[in-house]
Write a protein that holds these residues in place. Structure first.
Motif, PDB file in Angstrom:
ATOM      1  N   ALA A 175      37.258  74.329  41.306  1.00  0.00           N
ATOM      2  CA  ALA A 175      37.078  75.767  41.065  1.00  0.00           C
ATOM      3  C   ALA A 175      36.989  76.529  42.376  1.00  0.00           C
ATOM      4  CB  ALA A 175      35.831  75.996  40.222  1.00  0.00           C
ATOM      5  N   ALA A 176      36.307  75.941  43.368  1.00  0.00           N
ATOM      6  CA  ALA A 176      36.154  76.612  44.655  1.00  0.00           C
ATOM      7  C   ALA A 176      37.459  76.680  45.432  1.00  0.00           C
ATOM      8  CB  ALA A 176      35.090  75.895  45.491  1.00  0.00           C
ATOM      9  N   TYR A 177      38.323  75.703  45.252  1.00  0.00           N
ATOM     10  CA  TYR A 177      39.597  75.655  45.967  1.00  0.00           C
ATOM     11  C   TYR A 177      40.736  76.317  45.190  1.00  0.00           C
ATOM     12  CZ  TYR A 177      38.746  72.656  50.074  1.00  0.00           C
ATOM     13  OH  TYR A 177      38.376  72.151  51.302  1.00  0.00           O
ATOM     14  N   GLY A 178      40.649  76.380  43.875  1.00  0.00           N
ATOM     15  CA  GLY A 178      41.727  76.948  43.080  1.00  0.00           C
ATOM     16  C   GLY A 178      42.842  75.967  42.843  1.00  0.00           C
ATOM     17  N   VAL A 179      43.470  75.521  43.923  1.00  0.00           N
ATOM     18  CA  VAL A 179      44.523  74.519  43.858  1.00  0.00           C
ATOM     19  C   VAL A 179      44.233  73.498  44.950  1.00  0.00           C
ATOM     20  CG1 VAL A 179      46.060  75.899  45.338  1.00  0.00           C
ATOM     21  CG2 VAL A 179      47.012  74.097  43.885  1.00  0.00           C
ATOM     22  N   ALA A 180      44.404  72.207  44.630  1.00  0.00           N
ATOM     23  CA  ALA A 180      43.946  71.190  45.577  1.00  0.00           C
ATOM     24  C   ALA A 180      44.571  69.846  45.272  1.00  0.00           C
ATOM     25  CB  ALA A 180      42.417  71.060  45.515  1.00  0.00           C
ATOM     26  N   THR A 181      44.642  69.004  46.313  1.00  0.00           N
ATOM     27  CA  THR A 181      44.994  67.602  46.160  1.00  0.00           C
ATOM     28  C   THR A 181      43.721  66.794  45.954  1.00  0.00           C
ATOM     29  OG1 THR A 181      44.773  67.114  48.516  1.00  0.00           O
ATOM     30  CG2 THR A 181      46.931  67.928  47.753  1.00  0.00           C
ATOM     31  N   ALA A 182      43.880  65.513  45.643  1.00  0.00           N
ATOM     32  CA  ALA A 182      42.714  64.644  45.498  1.00  0.00           C
ATOM     33  C   ALA A 182      41.939  64.550  46.806  1.00  0.00           C
ATOM     34  CB  ALA A 182      43.146  63.261  45.028  1.00  0.00           C
ATOM     35  N   SER A 183      42.637  64.523  47.945  1.00  0.00           N
ATOM     36  CA  SER A 183      41.950  64.470  49.240  1.00  0.00           C
ATOM     37  C   SER A 183      41.125  65.720  49.472  1.00  0.00           C
ATOM     38  CB  SER A 183      42.969  64.298  50.369  1.00  0.00           C
ATOM     39  OG  SER A 183      43.627  63.058  50.277  1.00  0.00           O
ATOM     40  N   ASP A 184      41.671  66.881  49.083  1.00  0.00           N
ATOM     41  CA  ASP A 184      40.914  68.125  49.211  1.00  0.00           C
ATOM     42  C   ASP A 184      39.627  68.049  48.397  1.00  0.00           C
ATOM     43  OD1 ASP A 184      43.048  69.152  50.689  1.00  0.00           O
ATOM     44  OD2 ASP A 184      43.919  70.198  48.968  1.00  0.00           O
ATOM     45  N   LEU A 185      39.758  67.605  47.156  1.00  0.00           N
ATOM     46  CA  LEU A 185      38.610  67.563  46.255  1.00  0.00           C
ATOM     47  C   LEU A 185      37.560  66.578  46.753  1.00  0.00           C
ATOM     48  CD1 LEU A 185      40.558  67.610  42.878  1.00  0.00           C
ATOM     49  CD2 LEU A 185      39.436  69.537  44.012  1.00  0.00           C
ATOM     50  N   ALA A 186      37.991  65.455  47.286  1.00  0.00           N
ATOM     51  CA  ALA A 186      37.050  64.470  47.820  1.00  0.00           C
ATOM     52  C   ALA A 186      36.327  65.003  49.043  1.00  0.00           C
ATOM     53  CB  ALA A 186      37.791  63.181  48.162  1.00  0.00           C
ATOM     54  N   LEU A 237      42.844  81.458  48.405  1.00  0.00           N
ATOM     55  CA  LEU A 237      42.014  82.517  48.978  1.00  0.00           C
ATOM     56  C   LEU A 237      41.294  83.306  47.891  1.00  0.00           C
ATOM     57  CD1 LEU A 237      44.384  83.687  51.847  1.00  0.00           C
ATOM     58  CD2 LEU A 237      42.134  82.623  52.121  1.00  0.00           C
ATOM     59  N   ALA A 238      41.961  83.557  46.774  1.00  0.00           N
ATOM     60  CA  ALA A 238      41.298  84.245  45.671  1.00  0.00           C
ATOM     61  C   ALA A 238      40.124  83.426  45.143  1.00  0.00           C
ATOM     62  CB  ALA A 238      42.295  84.538  44.550  1.00  0.00           C
ATOM     63  N   ALA A 239      40.323  82.105  45.016  1.00  0.00           N
ATOM     64  CA  ALA A 239      39.234  81.241  44.542  1.00  0.00           C
ATOM     65  C   ALA A 239      38.056  81.262  45.488  1.00  0.00           C
ATOM     66  CB  ALA A 239      39.749  79.811  44.360  1.00  0.00           C
ATOM     67  N   GLN A 240      38.321  81.464  46.778  1.00  0.00           N
ATOM     68  CA  GLN A 240      37.278  81.482  47.786  1.00  0.00           C
ATOM     69  C   GLN A 240      36.623  82.856  47.951  1.00  0.00           C
ATOM     70  OE1 GLN A 240      35.891  79.233  50.392  1.00  0.00           O
ATOM     71  NE2 GLN A 240      36.298  77.916  48.636  1.00  0.00           N
ATOM     72  N   GLY A 241      37.019  83.814  47.142  1.00  0.00           N
ATOM     73  CA  GLY A 241      36.351  85.109  47.176  1.00  0.00           C
ATOM     74  C   GLY A 241      37.019  86.154  48.034  1.00  0.00           C
ATOM     75  N   PHE A 242      38.262  85.878  48.465  1.00  0.00           N
ATOM     76  CA  PHE A 242      39.024  86.866  49.215  1.00  0.00           C
ATOM     77  C   PHE A 242      39.988  87.572  48.260  1.00  0.00           C
ATOM     78  CE2 PHE A 242      37.834  83.688  52.369  1.00  0.00           C
ATOM     79  CZ  PHE A 242      37.333  84.482  53.394  1.00  0.00           C
ATOM     80  N   GLY A 243      40.334  88.775  48.596  1.00  0.00           N
ATOM     81  CA  GLY A 243      41.269  89.508  47.765  1.00  0.00           C
ATOM     82  C   GLY A 243      41.345  90.953  48.164  1.00  0.00           C
ATOM     83  N   THR A 244      40.194  91.542  48.445  1.00  0.00           N
ATOM     84  CA  THR A 244      40.132  92.924  48.891  1.00  0.00           C
ATOM     85  C   THR A 244      39.369  92.985  50.206  1.00  0.00           C
ATOM     86  OG1 THR A 244      38.114  93.299  47.610  1.00  0.00           O
ATOM     87  CG2 THR A 244      40.206  93.819  46.538  1.00  0.00           C
ATOM     88  N   PRO A 245      39.589  94.034  50.998  1.00  0.00           N
ATOM     89  CA  PRO A 245      38.887  94.125  52.284  1.00  0.00           C
ATOM     90  C   PRO A 245      37.380  94.147  52.091  1.00  0.00           C
ATOM     91  CG  PRO A 245      40.694  95.702  52.188  1.00  0.00           C
ATOM     92  CD  PRO A 245      40.538  95.142  50.805  1.00  0.00           C
ATOM     93  N   PRO A 246      36.619  93.499  52.966  1.00  0.00           N
ATOM     94  CA  PRO A 246      35.159  93.542  52.871  1.00  0.00           C
ATOM     95  C   PRO A 246      34.647  94.959  53.088  1.00  0.00           C
ATOM     96  CG  PRO A 246      35.845  92.509  54.925  1.00  0.00           C
ATOM     97  CD  PRO A 246      37.081  92.693  54.113  1.00  0.00           C
ATOM     98  N   ILE A 247      33.587  95.309  52.383  1.00  0.00           N
ATOM     99  CA  ILE A 247      32.986  96.641  52.504  1.00  0.00           C
ATOM    100  C   ILE A 247      31.654  96.484  53.226  1.00  0.00           C
ATOM    101  CG2 ILE A 247      32.190  98.686  51.272  1.00  0.00           C
ATOM    102  CD1 ILE A 247      33.997  97.874  48.962  1.00  0.00           C
ATOM    103  N   VAL A 286      44.524  87.456  57.903  1.00  0.00           N
ATOM    104  CA  VAL A 286      44.988  88.787  57.522  1.00  0.00           C
ATOM    105  C   VAL A 286      45.930  88.609  56.348  1.00  0.00           C
ATOM    106  CG1 VAL A 286      46.290  90.846  58.183  1.00  0.00           C
ATOM    107  CG2 VAL A 286      44.716  89.788  59.826  1.00  0.00           C
ATOM    108  N   GLY A 287      45.669  89.338  55.269  1.00  0.00           N
ATOM    109  CA  GLY A 287      46.474  89.139  54.068  1.00  0.00           C
ATOM    110  C   GLY A 287      46.267  87.744  53.520  1.00  0.00           C
ATOM    111  N   ASP A 288      47.355  87.036  53.283  1.00  0.00           N
ATOM    112  CA  ASP A 288      47.242  85.701  52.677  1.00  0.00           C
ATOM    113  C   ASP A 288      47.521  84.579  53.669  1.00  0.00           C
ATOM    114  OD1 ASP A 288      50.008  85.680  53.021  1.00  0.00           O
ATOM    115  OD2 ASP A 288      50.433  86.117  50.922  1.00  0.00           O
TER     116      ASP A 288
END
Length: 434
Positions: free
Chosen positions: A218-229, A15-25, A331-333
């Motif tokens: 980079a966009a996923y942060g953590v991923a399997t090969a299937s995710d990356l493909a 979620l952090a890699a995808q740009g989440f972390g703090t509430p949207p303003i 909500v949250g993580d």
């Protein structure tokens, strides 16, 4: 980064890699923030359904809060836009500078559909006429091309369905690019008229796949090969794994074990990108489009969030479990629920047609989601929120909203018809095998 991650930690990394972390303003995002978010995601999927909001608007709302969609339209649709459309994940916006990265896919499309018995060979006269039209007249809207096709002096009228398909095939081949839109109506031009010369330089296949895998990681942060493909719908698993190994050797990726990630009864190999971070907590609330990278690969959504997800547009109404076009809720993580939203623009209402909790939704979920529903209504220019009685979260949301009206809805409730993307439909056989 740790060598072993729990599932919760993997969610936070993702979620952090995808740009989440703090509430949207709400109301704070300008054009620069919109462009930066698209570049973080690397691509923005297009979808034709417009029951609540067009899908390409949603990922930015989810991360940044309510914003002026006209600012995004200027980035995507006007002049020589900074972002252009191509078959990246599927039909999606990418930075115009990335056009050459997809040359390997353009060539694969040409090999498939311009073969001796392929569509563009069988309709070579139509394809040549379309090329000539764009070359002589510059970028055109379909209505302009259609008008010219109807009055062509070159024999009988050109078949408009063939013209539309020719445009789409030439787009897949990289000869044609989308030169912006008027409203949501595409303008087609030759790629040389739309894409900067430097961006049209083909990137060799192996190099392109390695770069795309790096960007997916980079966009996923953590991923399997299937995710990356799946991020780019690259079906050549050997090429993806070769890219992964090259990126490990280069120090961009590191192997990581994620608890609970298994394939075939064994731990699933996974990698973490060197830019990834593991925040102590994710403090956000967001409503996602079904085509947000967080959930667009259903196998990954199940692995990360234990979230089994499908949209039910094509499910017979009486058999729908969650609604016509249910949207995941974060909500949250964690993904804590889903809601089926509809914009009733005639009456100025945001309709919560259904809402459901996932097991383990936190105690403050209703209040957090209610706040985002109010923001979503205001973002879409709607005055009020009305909540149905369908789903185990509806009473909670109605209570948290306080002043929400209630209405009846259920599996067979009428919905807006999906609004097709203006412009030619995609020709048959566009599955990507590259």
């Amino acid at each position: 980064m740790k060598a072993t991650l729990s599932t919760v930690e993997a969610r936070r990394v993702a979620l952090a890699a995808q740009g989440f972390g703090t509430p949207p303003i709400d109301g704070s995002a300008g054009t620069r923030a919109l462009a930066a978010t698209i570049r973080r995601l690397r691509t923005l999927q297009i979808d034709s359904v417009n029951v609540f909001a067009r899908s390409h608007y949603m990922p930015l709302f989810s991360r940044l809060g309510a914003y002026d969609t006209a600012g995004l339209d200027r980035l995507l649709f006007t002049g020589k836009p900074a972002f252009v459309e191509y078959w990246a994940h599927v039909a999606a916006f990418i930075p115009a500078a990335d056009w050459g990265l997809f040359d390997f896919r353009m060539q694969e499309m040409r090999r498939r559909h311009d073969a001796p018995e392929g569509w563009t060979r069988r309709h070579a006269d139509t394809v040549a006429w379309v090329r000539d039209e764009l070359a002589s007249r510059g970028p055109l809207r379909p209505a302009q091309i259609e008008r010219d096709a109807r009055r062509s002096s070159r024999g009988p009228w050109w078949d408009w369905d063939e013209v539309k398909s020719a445009l789409e095939y030439l787009w897949l081949y990289g000869e044609v690019a989308i030169a912006g839109r008027r409203g949501f109506e595409r303008r087609y031009g030759l790629a040389s008229q739309v894409i900067p010369d430097a961006a049209r330089v083909p990137v060799p296949r192996e190099e392109a796949i390695r770069e795309l895998v790096s960007r997916a990681a980079a966009a996923y942060g953590v991923a399997t090969a299937s995710d990356l493909a799946d991020y780019w719908r690259i079906r050549d698993r050997r090429a993806v794994l070769t890219a992964v190994h090259d990126l490990v050797d280069a120090g961009e990726l590191s192997p990581v074990a994620v608890e609970g990630w298994r394939v075939g009864g064994r731990p699933a190999p996974a990698w973490v990108h060197r830019s990834a971070r593991l925040p102590r907590r994710i403090d956000t609330a967001a409503i996602l489009t079904p085509f947000d990278p967080v959930v667009w690969f259903r196998e990954r959504a199940a692995r990360l969030f234990d979230f089994e997800y499908r949209i039910e547009i094509y499910t017979p109404a009486a058999r729908r479990r969650y609604g016509y076009y249910s949207l995941p809720i974060v909500v949250g993580d964690d993904v804590v629920g889903r809601t089926d939203l509809k914009a009733d623009r005639t009456r100025g209402r945001l309709l919560v047609q259904s809402a459901w909790w996932e097991p383990g939704a936190p105690p403050d979920a209703a209040e957090r989601v209610a706040e985002r529903l109010r923001a979503a209504a205001a973002w879409q220019g709607l005055d009020t929120v009305s909540v149905s009685h369908w789903g185990d979260a509806t009473d909670d949301l109605a209570g948290a909203l306080g002043d929400a009206a209630r209405h009846d809805a259920g599996p067979s409730s009428p919905h807006d018809t999906a609004s097709p993307v203006d412009g030619p439909p995609s020709p048959e056989g566009f599955a990507v095998a590259s």
